[in-house]
Each structure stands twice: as structure tokens, then as C-alpha cells.
Design an enzyme around this catalytic site. Structure first.
Site, PDB file in Angstrom:
ATOM      1  N   HIS A  20      -7.509  -0.806   4.844  1.00 34.80           N
ATOM      2  CA  HIS A  20      -6.204  -0.331   5.285  1.00 34.80           C
ATOM      3  C   HIS A  20      -6.281   1.030   5.977  1.00 34.80           C
ATOM      4  CE1 HIS A  20      -4.282  -3.546   2.920  1.00 34.80           C
ATOM      5  NE2 HIS A  20      -3.230  -3.309   3.667  1.00 34.80           N
ATOM      6  N   ASN A  64       0.964 -11.320   2.866  1.00 35.65           N
ATOM      7  CA  ASN A  64      -0.218 -11.107   3.715  1.00 35.65           C
ATOM      8  C   ASN A  64      -1.291 -12.134   3.370  1.00 35.65           C
ATOM      9  OD1 ASN A  64      -1.691  -9.943   5.730  1.00 35.65           O
ATOM     10  ND2 ASN A  64      -1.829  -7.913   4.798  1.00 35.65           N
TER      11      ASN A  64
END
Length: 488
Positions: A341, A310
Site C-alpha cells: 500500500h 478488494n
């Protein structure tokens, strides 16, 4: 029957039933494949040499909103409304911290907010070299802002890119000069090459195909949840538990490989993502790539894994948090990552564990690595051991991220007697930690000087933005870091 509810279109429900996948997943994959075709069309018929940037902005935005509408229904208006509100806030209050519930939009809004703040409200001498390179010196128009946030190439899965990179691509300034000696010509100041992304796109689509096949077959036979199965916990030996933990988390990764690589291929197909040429004159299409699979699977340190997983989110966290935090930047960065998140407790358990693992791994590396650099056989042994420890530690850390809930996460950690938590804390208590003040040590000043030189050289070559230069400078910093380790 895969008859899950969805806020988006149900047009593909028969296909969802046929492949036994939830309708929202089917909508996502089909829309991304549509975006891939649209990207090819966009690059072929709306290239910057033929079409105004206004038309490119409008088409990219409208296609993006259509894809959002198909996947999310009228909830897609949230994209437009939130982007519009955020734009008004930036104009009214001069760009301060803002929050947005959508993950990619959140990254783009906060990144652009800081980039405008750096470019319009801070002095150059107050900025780091990377902040100067990314700084936005004028307020974007509403169309530019919406296009950056909602374009069809990145609205569903990203990846994040800097505003300057995106605008440079739309305006057709993203292609540096042709490599020296290309086509038997000298590299004249006005020469510009627009390399074809076809090879890069095909390679990435092959990775997507393999990842999807792996996910639909092998991944389902190795569920992470089996790590907390009572019979497995009661009967399996420790080596079996360790091996299954690693394999089950390895099997969970292909779905991310698929989604992120497909998103990267879509951007490349539209002509976005070119990062210059390597030493062999080969075009590099990894400006906004989100992962490096080989480096992930061969990681020999926690940092190496995080640096290649990521990637754009890691850069976002670094730029908006780590570089700007005055107290405990590592801890603040992990907390921000958890909040970004979502609300599942498993995310917070993972990132809190990640803080301990990262700091402990850093302490171990600083205290012991320099003893194992020579001879080569000892270095190889060190690499093998650190690969094993890193892969197990990563798997141990991210189990709650997959399980999501508190009870199953603690069931897993209890079955392992919290052994890696305890080991990490003991390492931090017993080993000396080398404290450095960011930006003030002699070594860092050397690296900063190197980065600034790279920035000047990059700008004089007409590269698309500091992102390209920053990646090259990061490589120089890694070389300097390795040289420093050798000297230790």
C-alpha cells in the site's frame, strides 16, 4: 479554487475549478469515462472474431499508455520502462521475486512472475490445484506482456486479473458454450455464446452514480477526522462515539465503490469479465469484480468483510504470499499488504491491528459459533451481535488507514483506551486455537480432491481459465466448511 499541482495534463483545469475537485481526480474520472467509451468501441469494432489478437494487443496497449500519459505526464514512461525492465529480468534470471512501486503493475508483475515460475520451473506434483490452473507454460512475448500490464481497461484502477484470463479474452476464447436449452437448441460441442454485457454495465454504472453522489454530498459532512476532535472526545458519550465511528467509516467507503465498480464496468464493456452462467441461465460478469457491496455491509465476521473487499488484491495476496509462506502466513500476508500500500505509518498500524483482529475473530468463531446454530432465533441473535462487533472492529481497525499519520492514529486509539487491541490479545491468550497444517488434514485433502475435480470438469467445458473454476470451487469449500461447523 481547486488549483492543486499535477504531473499530468492541465487541460481540464477549468472543469476542476468549476467542480471544486483536484485536477488529478478530475483527470482520473474523465480518463475512466473515456476508457468506458473506448471499451464499447473496442468490443464493437475490434472483437476477436473480426480482428487479430496482435491488433487487439497493440490498440489496448497504446490506449492505455495514452491514458497514463494524460493522467501522469512523462512520469507515465515509468510504466513502460519498469515493465520493459521487468520483462528482461524474467527472461534473464528465470522469474524470481520482483518489486515495482506502482500498485497495480506490482500485482500484475509478481502474479505473472509466479505463474510463469509455476508453469515452467516447477513440477506439476509440486503445485496446488489453483497454481496448476493459473500456471503459464510459455514465456509471453513482449507485446503480450505490455498489453497485460498497460492495457487501457486496467492501467488506471485495475482490477488485477490473471494473465491467462486476459490472454484468453484477447484471443477470443473467453466464452464457454451456450447454456443448455438456449434458444430452444441443444448444447452442441461447438456452440459458443458471446453474451452482451450491456445489462451488467448499466447496473454497475448506476452503482457508480449513487456512490459518487453519496461521496460528494454525505461523505463530506461526516469526516473520519472528527473522531479525534478534542471537543468531540471530551463531550461525546461512548454510544455516540461508537455510532459516529461506524457512520464516518461507512461514509468513507463510497469513493472506493465508485472507482472499483467503474473499473469493473470498463472491462465488462470491452467484453472482459464473463464468468459463465448461473443456474437460471443468466450471464455472470463478475470474473474480475473487486467488491460485493451487499456482503461488505452485511458482514458478520472479519473474514467475510475481507473476502468481499478488494477481492482481486486478496486473491493476489493469497496466491503470492499466504499459500507460499512456510511460517505465520497470516502475519506475513498482512505485512506484505502494508508494504504494497505504501509508506504511510497509518497503513502499518491498520494492518498490524488487522492481524490481531483477524486471529482473535477466528478464535472466537471456532470456539463459540457452533453453540448458536440452532434454533433459528438463536442463530439470528448471533448474526446480529456478530454484525455489530464486526462493523465496529473493522471501523476501529481502518481509522489509521484514513488518517495516515502516527500522531492522529494514536490519538484515536488512546481515546478508545486501546480497548479492542486489549480484547483481541486477551482472546488469543485465553482461548484455545485450533492448529491445522495446510494441505495435510483429512478435511483439506477432501477439499483439494474436490478442487482438482472441479479443475478437470472446468477444463473439459472449455471455461476461460482456472479463475472461473476456482470461484466455483471456493463456493464448494464454503459449503463444506459450513457442514463441518454444523457437525461440531
Amino acid at each position: 479554487m481547486a488549483t492543486t499541482s499535477t504531473t499530468g495534463s492541465t487541460l481540464l483545469q477549468p472543469l476542476s475549478n468549476a467542480v471544486q475537485l483536484p485536477i488529478d481526480q478530475v483527470n482520473f474520472v474523465v480518463c475512466q469515462l473515456f476508457a468506458l467509451l473506448a471499451a464499447v468501441w473496442f468490443r464493437t469494432y475490434l472483437r476477436s472474431s473480426k480482428t487479430s489478437s496482435f491488433i487487439r494487443h497493440v490498440v489496448a496497449t497504446l490506449l492505455g499508455l495514452y491514458l497514463a500519459l494524460f493522467c501522469f505526464g512523462w512520469y507515465a514512461l515509468h510504466f513502460l520502462v519498469q515493465s520493459g525492465i521487468s520483462y528482461c529480468i524474467m527472461i534473464i534470471i528465470g522469474v524470481e521475486n520482483m518489486h515495482n512501486p506502482m500498485m497495480i503493475i506490482t500485482q500484475k508483475i509478481t502474479s505473472l512472475a509466479y505463474e510463469i515460475h509455476d508453469g515452467m520451473f516447477r513440477k506439476d506434483e509440486e503445485l496446488t490445484s489453483s497454481q496448476r490452473g493459473l500456471a503459464v507454460r510459455r514465456m509471453p512475448s513482449l507485446l503480450e506482456y505490455l498489453s497485460y500490464n498497460c492495457n487501457f481497461m486496467g492501467i488506471l484502477a485495475g482490477p488485477l486479473c490473471s494473465y491467462r484470463d486476459y490472454i484468453t479474452f484477447i484471443e477470443g476464447r473467453a466464452h464457454p458454450r451456450a447454456p443448455p436449452g438456449a434458444a430452444g437448441k441443444e448444447d452442441l460441442p461447438g456452440d459458443r455464446a458471446e453474451p452482451s454485457p450491456n445489462v451488467a454495465v448499466i447496473q454497475k454504472l448506476l452503482v457508480c452514480g449513487l456512490s459518487l453522489f453519496f461521496h460528494l454530498t454525505i461523505s463530506k459532512t461526516l469526516p473520519v477526522e472528527y473522531n479525534i476532535d478534542e471537543h468531540f472526545q471530551a463531550t461525546a458519550s461512548w454510544p455516540t462515539k461508537v455510532v459516529y465511528l461506524y457512520i464516518s467509516l461507512l461514509a468513507a467507503r463510497p469513493k472506493y465503490y465508485f472507482a472499483w465498480t467503474l473499473a469493473d464496468a470498463i472491462n465488462n464493456a470491452a467484453g472482459f469479465g464473463f464468468r459463465g452462467y448461473d443456474e437460471n441461465g443468466t450471464a455472470r460478469w463478475d470474473l474480475i469484480s473487486n467488491l460485493r457491496i451487499q456482503q461488505i455491509e452485511m458482514s458478520t465476521s472479519f473474514k467475510m468483510f475481507l473476502d468481499n473487499w478488494n477481492i482481486q488484491t486478496a486473491l493476489w495476496l493469497k496466491r503470492v504470499c499466504y499459500e507460499r509462506a512456510s511460517l505465520s502466513p497470516t502475519i506475513q500476508t498482512f505485512i506484505l499488504s502494508a508494504i504494497w500500500h505504501g509508506v504511510y505509518p497509518g497503513y502499518y498500524l491498520t494492518f498490524l491491528t488487522g492481524v490481531v483482529m483477524t486471529l482473535a475473530a477466528r478464535a472466537m468463531r471456532n470456539n463459540f459459533r457452533h453453540y448458536f446454530l440452532e434454533p433459528p432465533q438463536l442463530k439470528l441473535l448471533y448474526d446480529v451481535l456478530t454484525w455489530v462487533v464486526t462493523q465496529v472492529a473493522i471501523s476501529y481497525t481502518v481509522v489509521p488507514f484514513v488518517l495516515l499519520s502516527v500522531k492522529p492514529s494514536f490519538m484515536f486509539y488512546s481515546s478508545w483506551y486501546y480497548c479492542l487491541h486489549i480484547a483481541g490479545i486477551l482472546v488469543l491468550l485465553l482461548l484455545p486455537v485450533k492448529k491445522t497444517q495446510r494441505g495435510k488434514t483429512t478435511h483439506e485433502n477432501v477439499l483439494l480432491s474436490r478442487s482438482e475435480k472441479c479443475d478437470e470438469r472446468g477444463n473439459s467445458l472449455g471455461q476461460n481459465s482456472f479463475s472461473t473454476t476456482n470461484n466455483l470451487c471456493n463456493q464448494n469449500q464454503e459449503i463444506a466448511s459450513r457442514h463441518s461447523s454444523l457437525k461440531q
